[in-house]
Design an enzyme around this catalytic site. Structure first.
Site, short mmCIF file in Angstrom:
data_model
loop_
_atom_site.label_atom_id
_atom_site.label_comp_id
_atom_site.label_asym_id
_atom_site.label_seq_id
_atom_site.Cartn_x
_atom_site.Cartn_y
_atom_site.Cartn_z
N ASP A 65 0.89 -1.08 -0.27
CA ASP A 65 0.00 -0.08 0.04
C ASP A 65 0.97 1.10 0.15
O ASP A 65 1.51 1.50 0.99
CB ASP A 65 -0.80 -0.12 1.15
N ASN A 92 2.79 5.25 -10.85
CA ASN A 92 1.52 5.14 -11.52
C ASN A 92 0.18 5.06 -10.78
O ASN A 92 -0.80 5.05 -11.30
CB ASN A 92 1.87 4.13 -12.76
N TYR A 158 -9.36 14.25 -6.44
CA TYR A 158 -8.56 13.97 -7.64
C TYR A 158 -7.70 14.93 -8.09
O TYR A 158 -6.46 15.11 -8.29
CB TYR A 158 -9.45 13.18 -8.55
N LYS A 162 -3.73 15.60 -7.96
CA LYS A 162 -2.66 15.59 -9.43
C LYS A 162 -2.24 16.90 -9.47
O LYS A 162 -1.08 17.18 -10.13
CB LYS A 162 -3.50 15.28 -10.59
#
Length: 260
Positions: A65, A92, A158, A162
């Site tokens: 994890d 990734n 999200y 990012k």
């Protein structure tokens, strides 16, 4: 063109499916030694390791994890034991989370997205940089998204994660550059992977998606993988501290093609 990646020691997080699997395959095809990190679906990792070793390559599968500092440390120790270090890290692994408007979002669910996408990317980069700075060479590739610059209603965690990875990468690149280490982001657009399968398998959703892509097609995982191996190679030795968008022009605001 020989990219000079033979025998390079590469770790791909979230490497057992989607973009990660395509990137892992691309490095393996160049003769690199590839470690595949995963958290779920171990059979997919097994299959990739078998695929790579069947053609004479070297591969590891490492369950961890990435949001857990101790798990990340153990993963890098396993790479040290097997290969004596690392040359390329591809961060990734990531999730997009649950659609929720900001005032309706669950704080724990929101935080889990940031823990994986931003904190997890940092933890892996930290361990890789400890080794790369000492050996005065290495490349870290962090996967962001077109949503590091394009807002996405319902997915504030999200987009925040990012965008955060993008600026974090620039700061880490500034720190690592004197030691010969490069750090970049790869920002995919709409790519045909399981994470967005509901959109590209729905005819109406697919038609709408194509209106957002000037090149008029959805991307394939291999489109991103080809860029990853190029950026990790000496062909990109003068590129660092930036984001490479692999998006078919999505960030070019195609809705403005016919005037404002």
């Amino acid at each position: 063109m020989d990219l000079g990646l033979k025998d390079k020691r590469v770790l791909v997080t979230g490497g057992n499916s989607g973009l990660g699997a395509a990137i892992a395959r691309a490095f393996a095809a160049e003769g690199a030694r590839v470690a595949i990190n995963y958290l779920v679906n171990p059979k997919q990792s097994d299959a990739l390791v078998e695929e790579f070793t069947a053609t004479g390559g070297e591969a590891l599968q490492l369950m961890a994890d990435i949001s857990d500092p101790q798990a990340v440390e153990r993963m890098f120790s396993e790479i040290d034991d097997a290969w004596g270090g690392i040359d390329v890290l591809v961060n990734n692994a990531g999730i997009d989370g649950v659609h929720a408007l900001g005032w309706e979002a669950d704080a724990d669910v929101w935080g889990r997205v940031v823990d994986i996408n931003l904190k997890g990317t940092f933890l892996c980069a930290r361990e890789a940089l400890k080794r790369m700075v000492a050996q005065r060479s290495g490349v870290v590739l962090n996967t962001t998204s077109v949503h590091e610059v394009i807002a996405w209603a319902g997915y504030s965690a999200y987009t925040a994660s990012k965008a955060g990875v993008s600026m974090m990468s620039k700061s880490l690149a500034q720190e690592a550059a004197p030691y010969g280490v490069r750090i970049l982001c790869i920002a995919p657009g709409a790519i045909r992977t399981p994470i967005n399968q509901a959109v590209w398998q729905d005819p109406e959703g697919y038609r709408d998606l194509l209106t957002k892509i000037p090149l008029g097609r959805i991307g394939e995982p291999e489109d991103v993988a080809k860029i990853a191996i190029m950026l990790a190679s000496d062909a990109a030795s003068y590129i660092t501290a930036t984001t490479i968008f692999v998006d078919g022009g999505m960030t070019d605001y195609p809705s403005f093609a016919h005037g404002g």
